[in-house]
Design a protein around this motif. Structure first.
Motif, short mmCIF file in Angstrom:
data_model
loop_
_atom_site.label_atom_id
_atom_site.label_comp_id
_atom_site.label_asym_id
_atom_site.label_seq_id
_atom_site.Cartn_x
_atom_site.Cartn_y
_atom_site.Cartn_z
N ALA A 118 -61.57 -5.30 47.68
CA ALA A 118 -62.72 -5.69 48.49
C ALA A 118 -63.45 -6.88 47.89
CB ALA A 118 -63.69 -4.51 48.63
N ALA A 119 -63.38 -7.00 46.52
CA ALA A 119 -64.12 -8.07 45.86
C ALA A 119 -63.42 -9.41 45.98
CB ALA A 119 -64.30 -7.73 44.38
N ARG A 120 -62.13 -9.41 46.36
CA ARG A 120 -61.39 -10.66 46.44
C ARG A 120 -61.90 -11.50 47.60
NH1 ARG A 120 -55.24 -9.75 46.69
NH2 ARG A 120 -55.64 -9.24 44.51
N PRO A 121 -62.32 -12.77 47.35
CA PRO A 121 -62.81 -13.60 48.44
C PRO A 121 -61.70 -13.97 49.39
CG PRO A 121 -62.63 -14.89 46.41
CD PRO A 121 -62.34 -13.45 46.05
N VAL A 122 -62.01 -13.98 50.65
CA VAL A 122 -61.02 -14.31 51.67
C VAL A 122 -61.53 -15.48 52.49
CG1 VAL A 122 -59.79 -13.48 53.69
CG2 VAL A 122 -60.25 -11.92 51.80
N VAL A 123 -60.72 -16.52 52.59
CA VAL A 123 -61.09 -17.66 53.42
C VAL A 123 -60.96 -17.26 54.88
CG1 VAL A 123 -60.51 -20.04 54.02
CG2 VAL A 123 -60.35 -19.29 51.65
N GLY A 124 -62.01 -17.51 55.66
CA GLY A 124 -62.03 -17.07 57.05
C GLY A 124 -60.87 -17.63 57.85
N ALA A 125 -60.19 -16.76 58.59
CA ALA A 125 -59.02 -17.19 59.36
C ALA A 125 -59.38 -17.51 60.80
CB ALA A 125 -57.96 -16.11 59.31
N THR A 126 -60.47 -16.95 61.25
CA THR A 126 -60.87 -17.19 62.63
C THR A 126 -62.13 -18.03 62.66
OG1 THR A 126 -62.12 -15.13 62.66
CG2 THR A 126 -59.84 -15.04 63.43
N GLY A 127 -62.19 -18.92 63.63
CA GLY A 127 -63.35 -19.79 63.73
C GLY A 127 -64.51 -19.12 64.43
N PRO A 128 -65.64 -19.80 64.46
CA PRO A 128 -66.79 -19.27 65.17
C PRO A 128 -66.56 -19.29 66.67
CG PRO A 128 -67.22 -21.51 64.40
CD PRO A 128 -65.90 -21.09 63.82
N ALA A 129 -67.39 -18.57 67.41
CA ALA A 129 -67.29 -18.57 68.87
C ALA A 129 -67.46 -20.00 69.39
CB ALA A 129 -68.35 -17.65 69.47
N TYR A 130 -66.65 -20.37 70.37
CA TYR A 130 -66.64 -21.75 70.84
C TYR A 130 -67.90 -22.08 71.64
CZ TYR A 130 -65.09 -26.21 72.67
OH TYR A 130 -65.01 -27.55 72.98
N ARG A 131 -68.58 -23.13 71.23
CA ARG A 131 -69.75 -23.64 71.96
C ARG A 131 -69.35 -24.92 72.69
NH1 ARG A 131 -74.43 -21.04 71.05
NH2 ARG A 131 -74.43 -19.54 69.33
N ILE A 132 -69.85 -25.03 73.89
CA ILE A 132 -69.43 -26.12 74.78
C ILE A 132 -69.97 -27.46 74.30
CG2 ILE A 132 -69.65 -26.98 77.15
CD1 ILE A 132 -69.64 -23.96 77.97
N ARG A 157 -59.04 -26.65 69.32
CA ARG A 157 -59.50 -25.38 68.76
C ARG A 157 -60.29 -25.69 67.50
NH1 ARG A 157 -56.63 -23.93 64.23
NH2 ARG A 157 -54.73 -25.14 63.84
N TYR A 158 -61.11 -24.75 67.08
CA TYR A 158 -61.84 -24.94 65.84
C TYR A 158 -60.89 -24.94 64.65
CZ TYR A 158 -66.57 -24.39 67.74
OH TYR A 158 -67.74 -24.58 68.41
N ILE A 159 -61.08 -25.88 63.74
CA ILE A 159 -60.27 -25.92 62.52
C ILE A 159 -61.21 -26.13 61.33
CG2 ILE A 159 -58.28 -26.87 63.74
CD1 ILE A 159 -58.89 -29.56 62.49
N ASN A 160 -60.73 -25.77 60.14
CA ASN A 160 -61.55 -25.98 58.95
C ASN A 160 -61.22 -27.33 58.31
OD1 ASN A 160 -59.23 -25.63 57.30
ND2 ASN A 160 -59.58 -23.42 57.18
N ALA A 161 -61.91 -27.64 57.22
CA ALA A 161 -61.77 -28.96 56.60
C ALA A 161 -60.37 -29.19 56.05
CB ALA A 161 -62.81 -29.12 55.50
N LEU A 162 -59.73 -28.14 55.56
CA LEU A 162 -58.38 -28.28 55.03
C LEU A 162 -57.38 -28.61 56.14
CD1 LEU A 162 -56.67 -28.12 52.47
CD2 LEU A 162 -56.34 -25.68 52.92
N GLU A 163 -57.55 -27.96 57.29
CA GLU A 163 -56.69 -28.25 58.44
C GLU A 163 -56.94 -29.66 58.96
OE1 GLU A 163 -56.05 -23.98 60.62
OE2 GLU A 163 -58.11 -24.74 60.50
N ALA A 164 -58.20 -30.11 58.89
CA ALA A 164 -58.52 -31.48 59.31
C ALA A 164 -57.83 -32.50 58.42
CB ALA A 164 -60.04 -31.70 59.28
N LEU A 165 -57.80 -32.21 57.11
CA LEU A 165 -57.09 -33.09 56.19
C LEU A 165 -55.61 -33.14 56.52
CD1 LEU A 165 -57.07 -34.77 53.52
CD2 LEU A 165 -56.63 -32.62 52.33
N SER A 166 -55.05 -31.99 56.88
CA SER A 166 -53.63 -31.94 57.25
C SER A 166 -53.35 -32.77 58.49
CB SER A 166 -53.23 -30.48 57.48
OG SER A 166 -51.89 -30.40 57.92
N LEU A 167 -54.23 -32.68 59.49
CA LEU A 167 -54.05 -33.49 60.70
C LEU A 167 -54.05 -34.98 60.38
CD1 LEU A 167 -56.25 -31.76 63.45
CD2 LEU A 167 -53.76 -31.88 63.35
N ALA A 168 -54.82 -35.35 59.36
CA ALA A 168 -54.92 -36.76 58.98
C ALA A 168 -53.81 -37.16 58.01
CB ALA A 168 -56.29 -37.04 58.37
N GLY A 169 -52.79 -36.33 57.87
CA GLY A 169 -51.65 -36.68 57.05
C GLY A 169 -51.82 -36.43 55.56
N GLY A 170 -52.90 -35.75 55.18
CA GLY A 170 -53.14 -35.47 53.76
C GLY A 170 -53.76 -36.66 53.04
#
Length: 201
Positions: free
Chosen positions: A28-42, A135-148
């Motif tokens: 339970a103490a192990r930190p987990v990076v969130g896999a799901t994004g926040p609810a989508y706002r228009i 879709r919502y993505i995190n900063a690491l996924e954004a870096l991946s989209l930009a080719g690293g």
């Protein structure tokens, strides 16, 4: 002899438990990076569908204007930017109430094309530019989209520039640690919001 075999089997099983089973508290103490994004706002530029059940005249697919609004029959101008689809359902339902003698038919709002969700990646990345991932993505996924990052990118000094009201805030992002496999929380690798700029120095 039988007792000896039993004791050997018992201690073997106990040793296996101690070696391979972690306490629940440690898991339970192990930190987990969130896999799901926040609810989508228009966002401005999104294409949304509004349906009033039982009334085909009030079924529309509309695009949210740059000012964050759209027009809807019998309701007028609706402020959509920053709202959840469920928020719009309540707003439209309340505005239609004077038009019906009985209960207002169910209103359903869905996002057909989240094309308003856009962000930019600039700096020492292989493919800088503006992205619309759908879709919502995190900063690491954004870096991946930009080719690293490029060879000399300082990934642990990456920043998110975000406009909040009239202010421009800066969020530090530990992309280098994430790529090294360091355990991080969702606050270390936040989700990108529409209009953000990820800067990789």
């Amino acid at each position: 002899m039988v007792v000896r075999k039993f004791l050997m089997a018992f201690f073997a099983a106990l040793t296996a438990q101690l070696l391979f089973v972690q306490p629940v508290s440690a898991q339970a103490a192990r930190p987990v990076v969130g896999a799901t994004g926040p609810a989508y706002r228009i966002n401005a530029g999104d294409e949304i569908e509004v349906m009033v059940w039982g009334d085909d005249r009030l079924q529309r697919v509309v695009r949210v204007l740059p000012d964050g609004t759209f027009s809807f029959p019998l309701v007028g101008q609706v402020v959509a930017a920053g709202q959840l689809p469920s928020d719009l359902e309540r707003i439209i339902s309340a505005a239609l109430r004077p038009q019906y003698r009985g209960a207002v038919p169910q209103v359903t709002v869905s996002v057909k094309n989240p094309s308003g969700y856009q962000f930019s990646v600039v700096g020492k990345v292989n493919s800088p530019g503006t992205y619309t991932p759908g879709r919502y993505i995190n900063a690491l996924e954004a870096l991946s989209l930009a080719g690293g990052g490029t060879q000399f990118a300082s990934l642990n000094n990456s920043l998110i520039r975000r406009k909040v009201g009239q202010q421009l805030i800066t969020i530090r992002v530990r992309l280098g640690d994430a790529l090294k496999g360091v355990e991080l929380t969702s606050s270390d690798i936040p989700f990108i919001q529409s209009g953000d700029t990820l800067v990789v120095p």
